[in-house]
Design a protein around this motif. Structure first.
Motif, PDB file in Angstrom:
ATOM      1  N   ILE A  11       0.891  -1.298  -0.078  1.00  0.00           N
ATOM      2  CA  ILE A  11       0.022  -0.044   0.263  1.00  0.00           C
ATOM      3  C   ILE A  11       0.957   1.164  -0.030  1.00  0.00           C
ATOM      4  O   ILE A  11       1.844   1.332   0.705  1.00  0.00           O
ATOM      5  CB  ILE A  11      -1.045   0.011   1.170  1.00  0.00           C
ATOM      6  CG1 ILE A  11      -1.639   1.321   0.999  1.00  0.00           C
ATOM      7  CG2 ILE A  11      -0.041  -0.120   2.474  1.00  0.00           C
ATOM      8  CD1 ILE A  11      -3.083   1.148   2.047  1.00  0.00           C
ATOM      9  N   GLN A  12       0.641   2.211  -1.008  1.00  0.00           N
ATOM     10  CA  GLN A  12       1.268   3.346  -0.959  1.00  0.00           C
ATOM     11  C   GLN A  12       0.193   4.643  -0.978  1.00  0.00           C
ATOM     12  O   GLN A  12      -0.691   4.837  -1.464  1.00  0.00           O
ATOM     13  CB  GLN A  12       1.964   3.627  -2.272  1.00  0.00           C
ATOM     14  CG  GLN A  12       3.011   2.250  -2.417  1.00  0.00           C
ATOM     15  CD  GLN A  12       3.534   2.590  -3.783  1.00  0.00           C
ATOM     16  OE1 GLN A  12       4.596   3.251  -3.835  1.00  0.00           O
ATOM     17  NE2 GLN A  12       3.451   1.731  -4.718  1.00  0.00           N
ATOM     18  N   ARG A  13       0.712   5.737  -0.441  1.00  0.00           N
ATOM     19  CA  ARG A  13       0.002   6.815  -0.383  1.00  0.00           C
ATOM     20  C   ARG A  13       0.864   7.998  -1.276  1.00  0.00           C
ATOM     21  O   ARG A  13       2.046   8.418  -0.813  1.00  0.00           O
ATOM     22  CB  ARG A  13      -0.255   7.651   0.980  1.00  0.00           C
ATOM     23  CG  ARG A  13      -1.082   8.887   0.926  1.00  0.00           C
ATOM     24  CD  ARG A  13      -1.533   9.333   2.412  1.00  0.00           C
ATOM     25  NE  ARG A  13      -2.463  10.368   2.215  1.00  0.00           N
ATOM     26  CZ  ARG A  13      -3.788  10.131   2.804  1.00  0.00           C
ATOM     27  NH1 ARG A  13      -4.126   9.279   3.641  1.00  0.00           N
ATOM     28  NH2 ARG A  13      -4.426  11.382   2.830  1.00  0.00           N
ATOM     29  N   ILE A  14       0.536   8.449  -2.303  1.00  0.00           N
ATOM     30  CA  ILE A  14       1.116   9.170  -3.425  1.00  0.00           C
ATOM     31  C   ILE A  14       0.794  10.599  -3.604  1.00  0.00           C
ATOM     32  O   ILE A  14      -0.404  10.651  -3.910  1.00  0.00           O
ATOM     33  CB  ILE A  14       1.229   8.192  -4.644  1.00  0.00           C
ATOM     34  CG1 ILE A  14       1.772   6.723  -4.332  1.00  0.00           C
ATOM     35  CG2 ILE A  14       2.297   9.058  -5.753  1.00  0.00           C
ATOM     36  CD1 ILE A  14       1.716   5.831  -5.440  1.00  0.00           C
ATOM     37  N   LYS A  15       1.473  11.475  -3.624  1.00  0.00           N
ATOM     38  CA  LYS A  15       1.338  12.844  -3.766  1.00  0.00           C
ATOM     39  C   LYS A  15       1.811  13.242  -5.099  1.00  0.00           C
ATOM     40  O   LYS A  15       3.231  13.165  -5.218  1.00  0.00           O
ATOM     41  CB  LYS A  15       1.642  13.685  -2.707  1.00  0.00           C
ATOM     42  CG  LYS A  15       0.965  15.072  -2.867  1.00  0.00           C
ATOM     43  CD  LYS A  15       1.274  15.919  -1.630  1.00  0.00           C
ATOM     44  CE  LYS A  15       0.415  15.588  -0.548  1.00  0.00           C
ATOM     45  NZ  LYS A  15       0.562  16.541   0.757  1.00  0.00           N
ATOM     46  N   ARG A  16       1.393  13.839  -6.109  1.00  0.00           N
ATOM     47  CA  ARG A  16       1.831  14.267  -7.418  1.00  0.00           C
ATOM     48  C   ARG A  16       1.254  15.546  -7.638  1.00  0.00           C
ATOM     49  O   ARG A  16       0.173  15.997  -7.450  1.00  0.00           O
ATOM     50  CB  ARG A  16       1.743  13.248  -8.522  1.00  0.00           C
ATOM     51  CG  ARG A  16       2.099  11.940  -8.157  1.00  0.00           C
ATOM     52  CD  ARG A  16       3.754  11.596  -8.090  1.00  0.00           C
ATOM     53  NE  ARG A  16       4.084  10.557  -8.036  1.00  0.00           N
ATOM     54  CZ  ARG A  16       5.214   9.907  -7.646  1.00  0.00           C
ATOM     55  NH1 ARG A  16       5.963  10.971  -6.894  1.00  0.00           N
ATOM     56  NH2 ARG A  16       5.665   8.600  -7.681  1.00  0.00           N
ATOM     57  N   ASP A  17       2.052  16.261  -8.593  1.00  0.00           N
ATOM     58  CA  ASP A  17       1.514  17.715  -9.123  1.00  0.00           C
ATOM     59  C   ASP A  17       1.931  17.452 -10.765  1.00  0.00           C
ATOM     60  O   ASP A  17       2.290  16.197 -11.227  1.00  0.00           O
ATOM     61  CB  ASP A  17       2.376  18.800  -8.683  1.00  0.00           C
ATOM     62  CG  ASP A  17       3.968  18.770  -8.757  1.00  0.00           C
ATOM     63  OD1 ASP A  17       4.276  18.296  -9.757  1.00  0.00           O
ATOM     64  OD2 ASP A  17       4.747  19.363  -7.921  1.00  0.00           O
TER      65      ASP A  17
END
Length: 277
Positions: free
Chosen positions: A11-17
């Motif tokens: 499981i991963q929590r990923i933040k991208r712009d």
């Protein structure tokens, strides 16, 4: 002795712009839950194009082609959970025969209702904590939380009103073309012919299809053919040459080269070592 978290689970929590360059379209031998915590992004799954907003969720079955792209509207944050069917197969004892398999075999995309998002995100945060801070009880917590999340999603899909996620209407023609290729993969498919059929110029179709799906026209066609070939390699006793022609390849050597390029092994090795893939 510390018991390890199952290697099949992640499981991963990923933040991208918008400045982040997305990865190429891919598939993998495990199931995936994709949940958008905030922001907006575009997702291509199998032959469907969706615009995701906060609270949208996708179930991506093992082997399904998919890609996440960015709309340029600021930061988005998502949670991605990977697991195998074996980890949740036992749920059939409680949910009914075949319920889990049926759920995991469909490309389901829908929205979690506002009033239920806190509950869903709490379960995901539990999974994140146990994955990142493992102890002897973590495998048990992961199993129970993943099962609860899966049951919640099945209930949400079956019984909640207005949760079906609409396909991205801004890319409707590209959606139709992707679906046409998906359904006619075993036929001769040429860019010029498809462009003429859908009343588009060759150059426009080529550029728009790539922008909408993450695939070039030929790349998508070959990936769909290889996906179907994998199913035949594992599910039938047909020869590799028969499978190549059945999947739209008119040259078995070219089929072998394309298969190795996409899957990393030859068709023969893929069939022989199916459990590895």
């Amino acid at each position: 002795m510390l018991k390890n978290v199952p290697k099949e689970f992640n499981i991963q929590r990923i933040k991208r712009d918008a400045s982040f360059k997305p990865s190429s379209t891919h598939s993998h031998p495990f199931h995936e839950i994709f949940y958008l915590v905030s922001g907006q992004c575009k997702v291509f799954i199998d032959h469907n194009i969706y615009t995701f907003n906060k609270g949208d969720i996708a179930i991506v079955p093992a082997g399904t082609l998919h890609k996440t792209d960015y709309t340029g509207k600021g930061i988005h944050e998502r949670i991605v959970i990977s697991f195998t069917e074996e980890q949740v197969h036992w749920l059939n004892n409680y949910a009914g025969d075949g319920v889990v398999e049926e759920f995991l075999s469909a490309n389901d995309v829908f929205s979690i209702p506002d009033r239920r998002r806190d509950y869903a995100e709490t379960l995901m945060n539990k999974l994140l904590f146990e994955k990142n801070n493992p102890d002897i009880l973590s495998p048990a917590f992961i199993s129970t939380s993943l099962s609860e999340l899966l049951l919640f999603i099945i209930r949400c899909k079956k019984f909640e009103d207005n949760v079906v996620k609409e396909i991205d209407t801004n890319n409707q023609i590209m959606q139709e073309i992707a679906t046409y290729i998906y359904n006619h993969y075993n036929e001769p498919l040429m860019l010029d012919d498809i462009a003429h059929q859908f009343n588009l110029s060759r150059s426009y179709l080529s550029k728009k299809f790539k922008a909408s799906t993450g695939f070039g026209f030929k790349e998508y066609m070959i990936n769909i053919r290889i996906k179907k070939a994998c199913e035949l390699l594992l599910g039938t006793n047909k020869t590799i040459t028969e499978i190549a022609f059945e999947c739209g390849f008119n040259d078995s050597n070219y089929f072998g080269d394309a298969f190795r390029r996409i899957k990393g092994v030859s068709p023969h090795k893929y069939r022989k070592n199916a459990e590895t893939f």
